[in-house]
Scaffold this motif. Structure first.
Motif, mmCIF file in Angstrom:
data_model
loop_
_atom_site.group_PDB
_atom_site.id
_atom_site.type_symbol
_atom_site.label_atom_id
_atom_site.label_comp_id
_atom_site.label_asym_id
_atom_site.label_seq_id
_atom_site.Cartn_x
_atom_site.Cartn_y
_atom_site.Cartn_z
ATOM 1 N N PRO A 219 7.103 -73.617 -25.589
ATOM 2 C CA PRO A 219 7.715 -74.276 -24.423
ATOM 3 C C PRO A 219 8.304 -75.651 -24.709
ATOM 4 O O PRO A 219 9.262 -76.058 -24.037
ATOM 5 N N THR A 220 7.752 -76.369 -25.674
ATOM 6 C CA THR A 220 8.280 -77.714 -25.958
ATOM 7 C C THR A 220 9.691 -77.646 -26.541
ATOM 8 O O THR A 220 10.412 -78.645 -26.541
ATOM 9 N N LEU A 221 10.076 -76.480 -27.053
ATOM 10 C CA LEU A 221 11.410 -76.319 -27.644
ATOM 11 C C LEU A 221 12.449 -75.840 -26.634
ATOM 12 O O LEU A 221 13.638 -75.797 -26.939
ATOM 13 N N LEU A 222 12.008 -75.495 -25.448
ATOM 14 C CA LEU A 222 12.927 -74.946 -24.446
ATOM 15 C C LEU A 222 14.096 -75.886 -24.126
ATOM 16 O O LEU A 222 15.245 -75.418 -24.044
ATOM 17 N N PRO A 223 13.865 -77.197 -23.973
ATOM 18 C CA PRO A 223 14.998 -78.099 -23.703
ATOM 19 C C PRO A 223 16.064 -78.050 -24.800
ATOM 20 O O PRO A 223 17.258 -78.084 -24.508
ATOM 21 N N LEU A 224 15.624 -77.970 -26.063
ATOM 22 C CA LEU A 224 16.575 -77.884 -27.176
ATOM 23 C C LEU A 224 17.386 -76.598 -27.101
ATOM 24 O O LEU A 224 18.617 -76.612 -27.266
ATOM 25 N N GLN A 226 18.017 -74.842 -24.488
ATOM 26 C CA GLN A 226 18.913 -74.909 -23.333
ATOM 27 C C GLN A 226 20.142 -75.756 -23.647
ATOM 28 O O GLN A 226 21.258 -75.431 -23.219
ATOM 29 N N GLN A 227 19.949 -76.838 -24.393
ATOM 30 C CA GLN A 227 21.079 -77.672 -24.793
ATOM 31 C C GLN A 227 22.067 -76.881 -25.645
ATOM 32 O O GLN A 227 23.281 -76.953 -25.451
#
Length: 259
Positions: A219-224, A226-227
């Protein structure tokens, strides 16, 4: 698993990327969640989910065009998926390629490829590659449910290389922050002739599947993610390509980048 045999007239298909390709099956039992080939359902009219069906090709005629210089096995399936052990479509095709003066390039995720070393030795120009996206076996089981474990792929590469056959590793798809390309190279370097690298490409169903797994397991990689895949920001891969080049030069290994 829905399995059916289908008769096809053509052996090879002309390809912009590979010159000519041979796909012995339609569909794939490896069930890789990131696989771009799921779009094949649009052409085959299968209602089953990707990974839940395989069409076994019965080849009527093994014709090799005179202008063929390179033949790839395969582009939208794995030539050594588990069903190959029974049907031997790939092995039968390879027998017809003995004497072909061009290059036969094989790419798989299966240890079954070692079965055909006897045929590879009879070919003028052949190379065998393993596709490896991760060395984390837990994550491999999530993303590549039906494929051979990484250890077995590495052992297969060594066995083939020891038989005097050119080997390569396709480090792909490179999952942002999850594909440890340095570890893959360090572990396989003694028995691999060169490396190829390609990015994770997401579209349609496979984008949904991969995003769900990232949200669930990293989950911590989800923002990356999404970018990159929702906002189209490619800076991560631009930087990564430079890092890969530097590392390959440092390790003195041959490499090709496709991004």
């Amino acid at each position: 698993m829905e399995i059916q045999e289908i008769e096809v007239n053509s052996f090879l298909t002309k390809s912009k990327s590979f010159d000519h390709v041979f796909n012995p099956y339609r569909g794939c039992m490896h069930r890789c969640k990131y696989c771009y080939a799921h779009y094949m359902k649009d052409y085959t009219q299968h209602k089953e989910a990707w990974g839940d069906y395989v069409d076994v090709k019965k080849i009527k005629r093994y014709h090799i065009p005179k202008n063929a210089k390179r033949i790839m096995l395969s582009s939208v399936t794995d030539p050594y998926q588990p069903i190959e052990a029974k049907y031997k479509v790939t092995r039968n095709a390879l027998k017809h390629l003995i004497g072909f003066s061009g290059t036969v390039s094989i790419l798989t995720k299966s240890k079954l490829v070692t079965r055909d070393i006897d045929l590879f030795k009879q070919m003028e120009h052949v190379e065998v590659g393993m596709s490896i996206a991760t060395v984390d076996e837990k994550f491999r089981r999530i993303m590549e449910e039906g494929a051979s474990p990484i250890k077995e792929r590495m052992e297969a590469l060594k066995k083939i290389h020891d038989a005097g056959i050119t080997t390569y590793v396709f480090v792909a798809p490179m999952l942002p922050k999850l594909t440890n390309y340095k570890e893959i190279i360090r572990e396989s370097k003694p028995y691999v002739d060169y490396y190829m690298f390609d990015t994770l490409r997401l579209k349609g169903e496979n984008k949904t599947w991969v995003m769900e797994e990232i949200k669930k397991h990293a989950p911590t990689l989800l923002p990356l993610y999404q970018q990159i895949y929702n906002q189209g920001k490619r800076h991560y891969f631009e930087l990564l390509s430079k890092q890969i080049e530097e590392f390959c030069i440092q390790e003195k290994v041959e490499y090709q980048l496709f991004f």
